[in-house]
Write a protein that holds these residues in place. Structure first.
Motif, mmCIF file in Angstrom:
data_model
loop_
_atom_site.group_PDB
_atom_site.id
_atom_site.type_symbol
_atom_site.label_atom_id
_atom_site.label_comp_id
_atom_site.label_asym_id
_atom_site.label_seq_id
_atom_site.Cartn_x
_atom_site.Cartn_y
_atom_site.Cartn_z
ATOM 1 N N ALA A 150 34.342 36.272 32.877
ATOM 2 C CA ALA A 150 33.427 36.929 31.942
ATOM 3 C C ALA A 150 33.972 38.251 31.432
ATOM 4 O O ALA A 150 33.729 38.609 30.269
ATOM 5 N N ALA A 151 34.706 38.987 32.275
ATOM 6 C CA ALA A 151 35.131 40.332 31.894
ATOM 7 C C ALA A 151 36.632 40.464 31.693
ATOM 8 O O ALA A 151 37.086 41.116 30.747
ATOM 9 N N VAL A 152 37.420 39.847 32.570
ATOM 10 C CA VAL A 152 38.866 40.064 32.524
ATOM 11 C C VAL A 152 39.519 39.216 31.433
ATOM 12 O O VAL A 152 40.300 39.727 30.622
ATOM 13 N N VAL A 153 39.213 37.922 31.411
ATOM 14 C CA VAL A 153 39.862 37.036 30.439
ATOM 15 C C VAL A 153 39.609 37.470 28.994
ATOM 16 O O VAL A 153 40.545 37.522 28.185
ATOM 17 N N PRO A 154 38.350 37.801 28.587
ATOM 18 C CA PRO A 154 38.161 38.263 27.204
ATOM 19 C C PRO A 154 38.930 39.537 26.888
ATOM 20 O O PRO A 154 39.324 39.756 25.736
ATOM 21 N N ALA A 155 39.162 40.370 27.908
ATOM 22 C CA ALA A 155 39.834 41.653 27.656
ATOM 23 C C ALA A 155 41.340 41.510 27.574
ATOM 24 O O ALA A 155 41.993 42.155 26.740
ATOM 25 N N ILE A 156 41.932 40.678 28.447
ATOM 26 C CA ILE A 156 43.390 40.610 28.515
ATOM 27 C C ILE A 156 43.932 39.225 28.184
ATOM 28 O O ILE A 156 45.149 39.033 28.152
ATOM 29 N N GLY A 157 43.038 38.264 27.931
ATOM 30 C CA GLY A 157 43.491 36.907 27.736
ATOM 31 C C GLY A 157 43.914 36.300 29.061
ATOM 32 O O GLY A 157 43.519 36.759 30.124
ATOM 33 N N SER A 158 44.728 35.271 28.996
ATOM 34 C CA SER A 158 45.263 34.691 30.222
ATOM 35 C C SER A 158 46.158 35.717 30.897
ATOM 36 O O SER A 158 46.558 36.700 30.289
#
Length: 425
Positions: free
Chosen positions: A192-200
């Protein structure tokens, strides 16, 4: 927080760590081909091996904080983990990746491989960290350990926690619920938080794996902080729990129950199975290895070398034997056996005999002046010199950083056994 007592022995953790480290050779030999036997080994390993590895790491990390204090523990661990990580990453991984690429794809030169002149979407395991990803997680956990110890020490001293861990049924229920909840929070937070911010994962860093195993690392910290009450209850046999967890895992993976077949259901059933098998493995190991064993000590010392070097040698040996990805378990087993032989020989005849190589590949740095309580280290200079010059089957008597080494530090122990307290993990 209770400090480690001089008579604390955790030799069964020593044995388990050796098994978990050496088991990685079988897991990574499975990348050579598509064989159901070795793939089954890899799948079974994924259910508990690394989770238990990090659980034991958390236990011993909390122990080191109690012995050395937060700042010194972090400094020691960053050096003992970081130096072997960087040296192996730079000196071995490029060649290992090139060999892996050529094994599964049309051959290219080493320079072409380094320049990226490869086929699109190449086959094979080509993550640049390869087996070293776990060291990245350990570096992150090293930075988090002081905060984890401080926070969980307050939890352990709270009345609510005391009531929730009175009696084994409550202990196990509290542990299971805590690990499950934290696992869902970590995985959900990542997506929810990490993937949208940094992608994979950027630069192929094991961000997701580090978060996935954090609950087990924290459980290890908690087991050490309340080891007088929690650890005995945790490492008692629980065959019924294991059977129930196994059935639930089977139901989730086979889709027998709709709710369990969902992604959350699979995660929860796997987590429950991991806790269940961990409890039983700890119970068996504590009975089989109640005290020091020479073979366990040797395997403890060698396992780190084997783990760092094994991926490189798996593909060197497979290439020299002219194998291809169509090989099956007999050939994979041969490669595995030869890899064990070569890496154990490297450890015994090369690494152990070179202080420089022990530093860069095993993270063994001279301890220097140690603080023996408030008055410093008062051991005789002759004993210190003898310790520095000695090389045993367990390794040099320098800073102990092997992944499977734990023996207590106490005034009545000889210098060799006293130094064996120092872990990489």
């Amino acid at each position: 927080m209770a400090r480690s007592a001089p008579d604390d022995h955790y030799h069964h953790l020593d044995a388990l760590r050796g098994i978990f480290m050496l088991g990685g050779v079988f897991v990574h030999a499975s990348t050579l081909g598509d064989d159901p036997v070795f793939h089954g080994i890899a799948y079974a390993s994924g259910l508990f091996r690394m989770a238990d590895f990090f659980l034991i790491s958390g236990f011993l990390s909390a122990m080191l904080v109690g012995k050395y204090g937060p700042a010194r523990t972090v400094r020691r661990r960053l050096a003992s983990v970081g130096v072997p990580f960087l040296c192996t990453l730079v000196l071995l991984n490029p060649t290992a990746l090139w060999l892996s690429y050529n094994f599964h794809n049309p051959d290219v030169s080493f320079l072409d491989f380094l320049h990226g002149r490869t086929v699109p979407e190449p086959a094979g395991e080509l993550r640049w960290l390869l087996q070293l990803w776990f060291l990245v997680a350990l570096l992150v956990y090293a930075l988090c350990t002081p905060a984890a110890v401080s926070l969980l020490s307050r939890v352990v001293s709270s009345p609510v926690y005391r009531r929730a861990t009175t009696g084994r049924p409550r202990v196990m229920a509290t542990i299971i619920v805590s690990v499950m909840v934290s696992t869902i929070v970590m995985r959900g937070g990542y997506r929810a938080a990490v993937v949208p911010a940094i992608g994979s994962d950027p630069l192929d860093l094991p961000v997701e794996e580090t978060l996935d195993y954090l609950p087990f690392f924290l459980l290890g910290v908690l087991l050490h902080l309340d080891r007088r009450r929690l650890l005995p209850a945790f490492q008692r046999p629980a065959p019924i729990l294991l059977a129930v967890a196994g059935v639930l895992l089977l139901a989730s993976t086979r889709g027998w129950v709709g709710g369990l077949a969902s992604s959350t259901g699979v995660v929860l059933s796997r987590t429950l199975f991991t806790v269940a098998i961990t409890v039983n493995l700890f119970a068996v190991a504590s009975r089989l290895v109640p005290g020091p064993r020479p073979a366990v000590r040797y395997l403890s010392d060698a396992s780190y070398t084997v783990y760092l070097f094994h991926y490189f040698w798996i593909y060197v040996i497979a290439t020299l034997l002219s194998f291809d990805p169509s090989l099956r378990w007999p050939q994979m087993l041969l490669v595995t056996a030869l890899t064990f032989g070569v890496t154990f020989a490297l450890h015994h005849f090369v690494i152990l005999r070179s202080p420089f190589l022990r530093k860069i590949f095993n993270g063994k740095f001279p301890a220097g002046r140690r603080q023996g309580g408030r008055h410093g280290d008062r051991r005789p200079a002759a004993a210190s010199a003898a310790r520095t010059a000695t090389v045993t089957a367990a390794g040099s008597e320098s800073e102990r950083t092997q992944p499977l080494r734990w023996l207590p530090s106490a005034p009545h122990l000889d210098p060799e056994r006293t130094q064996q307290l120092h872990w990489i993990l």
